[in-house]
Design a protein around this motif. Structure first.
Motif, mmCIF file in Angstrom:
data_model
loop_
_atom_site.group_PDB
_atom_site.id
_atom_site.type_symbol
_atom_site.label_atom_id
_atom_site.label_comp_id
_atom_site.label_asym_id
_atom_site.label_seq_id
_atom_site.Cartn_x
_atom_site.Cartn_y
_atom_site.Cartn_z
ATOM 1 N N GLU A 34 0.851 -0.933 0.329
ATOM 2 C CA GLU A 34 -0.353 -0.134 0.102
ATOM 3 C C GLU A 34 1.126 1.016 -0.056
ATOM 4 O OE1 GLU A 34 -4.085 1.148 2.299
ATOM 5 O OE2 GLU A 34 -2.363 1.458 3.215
ATOM 6 N N VAL A 35 0.601 2.036 -0.953
ATOM 7 C CA VAL A 35 1.871 3.527 -1.341
ATOM 8 C C VAL A 35 1.055 4.295 -0.856
ATOM 9 C CG1 VAL A 35 3.066 4.527 -2.740
ATOM 10 C CG2 VAL A 35 2.496 2.142 -3.209
ATOM 11 N N ILE A 36 1.527 4.953 0.530
ATOM 12 C CA ILE A 36 0.499 6.038 1.507
ATOM 13 C C ILE A 36 1.300 7.306 0.520
ATOM 14 C CG2 ILE A 36 -0.051 6.507 3.193
ATOM 15 C CD1 ILE A 36 0.393 4.050 4.283
ATOM 16 N N GLU A 37 0.622 8.754 0.187
ATOM 17 C CA GLU A 37 1.568 9.773 -0.461
ATOM 18 C C GLU A 37 0.584 10.926 0.684
ATOM 19 O OE1 GLU A 37 3.936 10.006 -3.795
ATOM 20 O OE2 GLU A 37 2.429 8.426 -4.621
ATOM 21 N N GLY A 38 0.435 11.504 1.168
ATOM 22 C CA GLY A 38 -0.335 12.342 2.059
ATOM 23 C C GLY A 38 -1.970 12.061 2.439
ATOM 24 N N ARG A 39 -3.012 12.029 1.588
ATOM 25 C CA ARG A 39 -4.084 11.340 1.774
ATOM 26 C C ARG A 39 -4.347 10.714 1.188
ATOM 27 N NH1 ARG A 39 -7.309 14.183 5.309
ATOM 28 N NH2 ARG A 39 -6.291 16.160 6.400
ATOM 29 N N THR A 40 -3.909 10.110 -0.157
ATOM 30 C CA THR A 40 -3.960 9.329 -1.123
ATOM 31 C C THR A 40 -3.887 8.445 -0.856
ATOM 32 O OG1 THR A 40 -2.042 9.696 -2.799
ATOM 33 C CG2 THR A 40 -4.392 10.732 -2.901
ATOM 34 N N ARG A 41 -4.161 7.154 -1.337
ATOM 35 C CA ARG A 41 -3.096 5.451 -0.956
ATOM 36 C C ARG A 41 -3.643 4.419 -2.314
ATOM 37 N NH1 ARG A 41 -3.599 3.175 4.819
ATOM 38 N NH2 ARG A 41 -3.318 5.436 5.890
ATOM 39 N N ARG A 42 -3.042 3.705 -2.652
ATOM 40 C CA ARG A 42 -3.340 3.161 -3.232
ATOM 41 C C ARG A 42 -1.835 1.477 -4.055
ATOM 42 N NH1 ARG A 42 1.353 4.374 -7.863
ATOM 43 N NH2 ARG A 42 2.878 5.830 -6.829
ATOM 44 N N THR A 43 -2.499 0.630 -4.001
ATOM 45 C CA THR A 43 -1.855 -0.569 -3.819
ATOM 46 C C THR A 43 -1.227 -0.468 -5.489
ATOM 47 O OG1 THR A 43 -3.460 -1.431 -2.231
ATOM 48 C CG2 THR A 43 -2.161 -2.804 -3.587
ATOM 49 N N VAL A 49 8.186 -2.127 -7.872
ATOM 50 C CA VAL A 49 8.174 -0.746 -5.854
ATOM 51 C C VAL A 49 9.369 0.316 -6.939
ATOM 52 C CG1 VAL A 49 9.996 -2.573 -4.772
ATOM 53 C CG2 VAL A 49 8.480 -0.518 -3.613
ATOM 54 N N ALA A 50 10.623 -0.502 -7.616
ATOM 55 C CA ALA A 50 11.446 0.199 -8.507
ATOM 56 C C ALA A 50 10.752 1.615 -9.687
ATOM 57 C CB ALA A 50 12.168 -0.271 -9.003
ATOM 58 N N LYS A 51 10.298 1.092 -10.070
ATOM 59 C CA LYS A 51 9.033 2.202 -10.497
ATOM 60 C C LYS A 51 8.473 3.045 -9.569
ATOM 61 C CE LYS A 51 7.203 -1.074 -13.520
ATOM 62 N NZ LYS A 51 5.779 -2.238 -14.387
ATOM 63 N N LEU A 52 8.633 3.315 -9.159
ATOM 64 C CA LEU A 52 7.958 4.834 -7.658
ATOM 65 C C LEU A 52 9.508 5.800 -7.483
ATOM 66 C CD1 LEU A 52 5.803 2.993 -5.560
ATOM 67 C CD2 LEU A 52 5.468 3.923 -7.300
ATOM 68 N N GLY A 53 10.664 5.309 -7.683
ATOM 69 C CA GLY A 53 11.617 6.215 -7.418
ATOM 70 C C GLY A 53 13.127 5.813 -5.929
ATOM 71 N N ASP A 54 13.493 6.885 -5.858
ATOM 72 C CA ASP A 54 14.124 6.018 -4.660
ATOM 73 C C ASP A 54 14.042 6.281 -3.225
ATOM 74 O OD1 ASP A 54 15.998 6.742 -7.097
ATOM 75 O OD2 ASP A 54 17.238 8.902 -5.909
ATOM 76 N N ARG A 55 13.167 6.814 -3.059
ATOM 77 C CA ARG A 55 12.043 6.784 -1.606
ATOM 78 C C ARG A 55 11.884 5.186 -1.435
ATOM 79 N NH1 ARG A 55 11.614 8.126 3.975
ATOM 80 N NH2 ARG A 55 9.633 7.640 4.990
ATOM 81 N N ALA A 56 10.912 4.858 -2.383
ATOM 82 C CA ALA A 56 10.935 3.997 -2.390
ATOM 83 C C ALA A 56 11.337 2.436 -2.949
ATOM 84 C CB ALA A 56 9.836 3.645 -3.633
ATOM 85 N N THR A 57 12.173 2.553 -2.834
ATOM 86 C CA THR A 57 13.715 1.349 -3.004
ATOM 87 C C THR A 57 14.010 1.254 -2.153
ATOM 88 O OG1 THR A 57 13.773 1.902 -5.707
ATOM 89 C CG2 THR A 57 15.854 0.886 -4.583
ATOM 90 N N HIS A 58 14.714 2.416 -1.964
ATOM 91 C CA HIS A 58 15.141 2.349 -0.084
ATOM 92 C C HIS A 58 14.331 1.869 0.908
ATOM 93 C CE1 HIS A 58 16.632 3.617 3.539
ATOM 94 N NE2 HIS A 58 16.052 4.417 4.216
ATOM 95 N N LEU A 59 12.933 2.107 1.023
ATOM 96 C CA LEU A 59 12.007 1.445 2.045
ATOM 97 C C LEU A 59 11.983 0.075 2.253
ATOM 98 C CD1 LEU A 59 9.225 4.042 1.876
ATOM 99 C CD2 LEU A 59 10.658 3.002 4.020
ATOM 100 N N HIS A 60 11.641 -0.082 0.499
ATOM 101 C CA HIS A 60 12.097 -1.703 0.021
ATOM 102 C C HIS A 60 12.703 -2.636 0.404
ATOM 103 C CE1 HIS A 60 10.332 -5.355 -1.945
ATOM 104 N NE2 HIS A 60 11.923 -5.091 -2.626
ATOM 105 N N ALA A 61 14.046 -1.954 0.380
ATOM 106 C CA ALA A 61 15.102 -2.191 0.776
ATOM 107 C C ALA A 61 15.345 -2.679 1.998
ATOM 108 C CB ALA A 61 16.885 -2.188 0.210
ATOM 109 N N VAL A 62 15.038 -1.673 2.875
ATOM 110 C CA VAL A 62 14.818 -1.651 4.805
ATOM 111 C C VAL A 62 13.875 -3.094 5.169
ATOM 112 C CG1 VAL A 62 14.253 -0.211 6.540
ATOM 113 C CG2 VAL A 62 16.531 0.658 5.103
#
Length: 349
Positions: A34-43, A49-62
């Motif tokens: 589930e991707v949470i960005e502000g008030r928006t949520r999507r699955t 996940v890599a398509k979402l950029g560096d922040r998502a790639t980092h979170l996935h690795a962690v």
């Protein structure tokens, strides 16, 4: 951006490579975020996940990185499956078991040893109640309550964590043989606490509360309790690391019942997997708490075992590594059954 693992699967067997991921080197696998960005949520699928950029790639690795075990003297604390921490209060006024072991360190230590024999991996000892409205305890009294118990437990070979906010108490109990500091104020209540933990090199549990300096039970005023608590803990981890504590020695606790409404507590419990994005083992302390009574016809504290077990298993399902509980034997049995079911499902049975 925040990522919450969702769509848990029983086994990676039969799934295409990269289509499922493992949480923190543990027993749980999932297929989407589930991707949470502000008030928006999507699955989205894990594979995207890599398509979402560096922040998502980092979170996935962690989120997917195994949590390193802690070597605590001759004992090892592993995080590849859920373990139980037994709550041992030596206070007159704790909300559940206050007064049970006051002024009798031998009996208190015996109770802790019984918890270890029943399957508790560590014993969490507290000398000051943190229930709403509890009076502060002078550090000298807290030390006097804790040190004789900690000494006995450590000599018996138990892993001991000490639930305290005070630097002097941390120093005294670590010297007495404690291994871990568990601070409901995340090292913010006492200005010396961070330095004590950093110099000792001990592991520490950082718990979220909205106002640690005032006891942690104020109004949180959350815009979104889930992401607000995550962001607070993320900021606090960074500050503690900057203060000299190794990140690998930090654990986190979302602080169920501390400055949260029933709805906010339930939102956190339903989304515990988001906290794997902090990269630290998670402790869940929901045993016998008020929310159980609120959902079960105001059941009194001593009649909340079933609710406590339900919440412990909710934590295990979310990949929580440490379940902090009052009822050790019952929780250990529940986790063993859960583990047996997981082992069977993981092999596709």
């Amino acid at each position: 951006m925040h990522l919450r693992p969702v769509q848990f699967v029983d086994t990676p067997i039969g799934h295409a490579d990269g289509s499922v991921a493992r949480i923190a080197g543990g027993l749980q696998w999932f297929a989407a975020y589930e991707v949470i960005e502000g008030r928006t949520r999507r699955t989205i699928p894990v594979a995207d996940v890599a398509k979402l950029g560096d922040r998502a790639t980092h979170l996935h690795a962690v989120i997917t990185a195994p949590r390193a075990a802690l070597q605590l003297g001759e004992r090892t604390l592993r995080f590849d499956q859920p373990v139980v921490a037994g709550i041992l209060n030596v206070t007159p006024d704790s909300f559940s078991d206050g007064g049970k072991h006051v002024e009798d360190p031998a009996a208190a230590a015996a109770a802790g040893i019984d918890m270890a024999a029943a399957g508790a991996t560590l014993i969490d000892v507290g000398g000051e109640s943190t229930r709403p409205g509890a009076a502060a305890v002078w550090e000298g009294d807290e030390i006097a309550r804790l040190v004789p118990v900690v000494e006995r437990l450590a000599r018996a070979g138990a892993i001991v964590s000490v639930d305290t906010r005070k630097a002097a108490v941390m120093e005294a109990t670590l010297a007495a043989g404690a291994h871990i500091v568990n601070d409901v104020a995340a090292l913010l209540w006492d200005d010396r606490a961070l330095d004590v933990v950093a110099k000792s090199g001990c592991p520490v549990v950082l718990m979220h509360s909205p106002d640690p300096k005032k006891g942690g039970h104020g109004d949180g005023g959350y815009a979104n309790v889930l992401t607000d608590v995550f962001d607070w803990l993320e900021t606090r981890i960074a500050a503690v690391v900057a203060g000299g504590v190794e990140r690998s020695r930090i654990m986190v606790d979302p602080g169920i019942g501390f400055g949260k409404t029933l709805a906010e507590n339930l939102a956190l419990l339903n989304s515990l997997a988001i906290f794997h994005g902090l990269g630290c083992p998670i402790m869940l302390g929901a045993s016998r708490k008020r929310l159980i009574g609120a959902l079960s016809n105001e059941a009194p504290v001593d009649q909340r075992l079933a609710g406590s077990l339900a919440l412990a298993l909710k934590g295990a399902e979310a990949g929580v590594q440490i379940l902090r509980v009052h009822d050790v034997a019952e929780t250990v049995q529940a986790v063993k059954i859960w583990r047996g079911l997981r082992d069977q499902s993981l092999i596709g049975g």
